[in-house]
Enzyme design. Structure first.
Site, PDB file in Angstrom:
ATOM      1  N   ASP A 163       7.359 -13.301  48.658  1.00 41.40           N
ATOM      2  CA  ASP A 163       5.944 -12.961  48.794  1.00 41.40           C
ATOM      3  C   ASP A 163       5.631 -12.465  50.213  1.00 41.40           C
ATOM      4  O   ASP A 163       5.785 -13.197  51.186  1.00 41.40           O
ATOM      5  CB  ASP A 163       5.141 -14.231  48.457  1.00 41.40           C
ATOM      6  CG  ASP A 163       3.669 -13.965  48.307  1.00 41.40           C
ATOM      7  OD1 ASP A 163       3.203 -12.872  48.658  1.00 41.40           O
ATOM      8  OD2 ASP A 163       2.971 -14.892  47.848  1.00 41.40           O
TER       9      ASP A 163
ATOM     10  N   GLY B  38       1.387  -4.897  44.780  1.00 43.11           N
ATOM     11  CA  GLY B  38       1.319  -3.526  44.263  1.00 43.11           C
ATOM     12  C   GLY B  38       1.052  -2.464  45.315  1.00 43.11           C
ATOM     13  O   GLY B  38       0.745  -1.320  44.980  1.00 43.11           O
TER      14      GLY B  38
ATOM     15  N   ASP C  93      -3.969 -11.174  43.179  1.00 41.30           N
ATOM     16  CA  ASP C  93      -3.851 -12.405  42.389  1.00 41.30           C
ATOM     17  C   ASP C  93      -4.815 -12.439  41.203  1.00 41.30           C
ATOM     18  O   ASP C  93      -5.996 -12.107  41.324  1.00 41.30           O
ATOM     19  CB  ASP C  93      -4.124 -13.621  43.279  1.00 41.30           C
ATOM     20  CG  ASP C  93      -3.000 -13.841  44.285  1.00 41.30           C
ATOM     21  OD1 ASP C  93      -2.112 -12.961  44.414  1.00 41.30           O
ATOM     22  OD2 ASP C  93      -3.013 -14.899  44.939  1.00 41.30           O
TER      23      ASP C  93
HETATM   24  C1  GLA Z   1       0.018 -15.162  47.123  1.00 41.89           C
HETATM   25  C2  GLA Z   1       0.635 -14.806  45.782  1.00 41.89           C
HETATM   26  C3  GLA Z   1       0.343 -15.910  44.790  1.00 41.89           C
HETATM   27  C4  GLA Z   1       0.884 -17.229  45.299  1.00 41.89           C
HETATM   28  C5  GLA Z   1       0.313 -17.537  46.676  1.00 41.89           C
HETATM   29  C6  GLA Z   1       0.992 -18.745  47.303  1.00 41.89           C
HETATM   30  O1  GLA Z   1      -1.378 -15.172  47.058  1.00 41.89           O
HETATM   31  O2  GLA Z   1       0.149 -13.567  45.318  1.00 41.89           O
HETATM   32  O3  GLA Z   1       0.902 -15.586  43.526  1.00 41.89           O
HETATM   33  O4  GLA Z   1       2.285 -17.159  45.352  1.00 41.89           O
HETATM   34  O5  GLA Z   1       0.498 -16.430  47.567  1.00 41.89           O
HETATM   35  O6  GLA Z   1       0.552 -19.005  48.601  1.00 41.89           O
END
Ligand code: GLA
Length: 404
Positions: free
Chosen positions: A161, A208, A229
């Site tokens: 991430d 994305g 998200d």
């Molecule tokens: C981002 C990701 C989420 C999750 C959080 C965790 O927002 O997009 O899916 O993994 O981090 O901190």
């Protein structure tokens, strides 16, 4: 309102690189026949992830309980395999730089053994930056040692991430330099994972940006998030799901667009809305990662998540993502080509009240009579030549499987 007619994208039909006989070279005479090596992510990954429901409350006991429930509820037998720990498991590095879990996870190897003993696989989370999104320790500068640590534990899946690296990207000289920094970071972890020799699904999460679908595969991604998200609200789920039009050409076995995890069972949508969520994700060949508490599911939630025919659409072996083929105001028709010449067809109503819709099979590429099945109703509707008419519930869907 203006009717928009979108042609089915021809590129959706590009050769999908399936691990099947077509790619195997003829074996030399008398050499023992090798079983084909299963491709990682040959169909979109299915499982569970801790984030949507548990956020930072995830711990060892939670993960074990979810694994137990995945088996007891029938989800494992329906195809859900990965039990994925998201952010907030990370502790400190020891003197040798090896990242330790924090005190919520006393023994990751033992946890992996437990999950494996249930016939399931364990996933983990990290960031290419110094910190994760939740400000825990990231993998920056420790890629190889972290990948090896996960391999030693028996990890099968990594969600990587971007978050923490974004701060460093902002300090880059130019947007191009920032982009290169990101690409390099994803390649670095791809190579580190490869070096361990342990197969792990590699899930890119950078929301994305920079049209990741165009380069996700080249940096080793088995799936890549295409959006920000999701939340457990119809408006957000629909905004994300219906915005996926046009991405079908980038998905294929081993490499999938990821419109984020499921919210089914979290309580913020009604049954029609969750059916839309499942149907759209299946047509999109999206990963099905449940994001609810599997230990507290109503029979309705289990039925939504384990519907065999919906899962069969999602996991269709041809591995071709579907796309929008028609839209008029809040009404949208999406189709997905399935193995053997069938099609999944979703009639979606984005309006809050019921609306009449119809599917004209001739205009959807079929000639003559077709066999039609209503998937959620689990009902054969018989042979049809005339357009099929239905009243689609508000925020709901009629999902059909159409074949010759
Ligand atoms: C981002 C990701 C989420 C999750 C959080 C965790 O927002 O997009 O899916 O993994 O981090 O901190």
């Amino acid at each position: 309102m203006k009717a928009v007619r979108l042609a089915l994208c021809a590129l959706c039909f590009v050769s999908a690189g399936l691990v099947d006989g077509s790619q195997k070279k003829a074996a030399p005479a008398r050499a023992p026949a090798l079983a084909p090596r299963p491709q990682i992510g040959a169909t979109p990954p299915m499982g569970w992830n801790s984030w949507n429901y548990f956020k930072e409350r995830v711990d060892d006991a939670t993960v074990r309980a979810q694994a137990d429930a995945m088996v007891a509820s029938g989800m494992r037998d329906a195809g859900y395999v990965y039990v994925n720990i998201d952010d907030t498991w990370e502790g400190q590095r020891d003197a040798g730089g090896v990242l330790q879990p924090n005190n919520k996870f006393p023994d990751m190897k033992a946890l992996a053994d437990y999950v494996h003993s249930k016939g399931l696989k364990l996933g983990i989370y990290s960031s290419p930056g110094p910190k994760t999104c939740a400000r825990y320790e990231g993998s920056y500068g420790h890629e190889e040692i972290d990948a090896q640590t996960w391999a030693n534990w028996g990890i099968d899946y990594l969600k990587y991430d971007l978050c923490g690296l974004r701060e460093m990207m902002r300090a880059a000289e130019s947007p191009e330099a920032a982009h290169t920094m990101m690409i390099d970071a994803y390649i670095k972890m791809r190579d580190a994972l490869k070096k361990t020799g342990r197969p792990m699904v590699y899930s890119l999460c950078q929301y994305g940006n920079d049209a990741v679908w165009q380069w996700g595969e080249s940096v080793g991604g088995n799936l890549w998030r295409t959006t920000g998200d999701i939340t457990d609200r119809y408006a957000k789920m629909a905004e994300i799901g219906f915005s996926q039009a046009g991405l079908a050409q980038y998905a294929k076995p081993g490499h999938w667009n990821d419109p984020d995890m499921l919210e089914v069972g979290n309580g913020g949508m009604n049954a029609d809305e969750y059916r839309t969520h499942m149907s759209l994700w299946a047509i999109l060949a999206a990963p099905l990662l449940a994001g609810n508490d599997l230990t507290k599911m109503t029979p309705e939630t289990i039925a939504l998540l384990t519907n065999k025919e919906v899962i069969a659409i999602d996991q269709d072996p041809a591995g071709k993502q579907g796309d929008r083929v028609w839209a008029e105001g809040p009404k949208e028709i999406w189709t997905r080509p399935l193995a053997g010449g069938a099609k999944a067809l979703g009639l979606f109503n984005r309006h809050h009240a019921p609306l009449p819709m119809q599917a004209d099979f001739a205009r959807l590429g079929f000639s003559g009579a077709v066999k039609v099945r209503d998937v959620w109703a689990a009902k054969d509707l018989g042979q049809m030549t005339a357009p099929y008419k239905a009243t689609v519930p508000g925020h709901g869907v009629v999902l059909l499987r159409v074949s010759k």
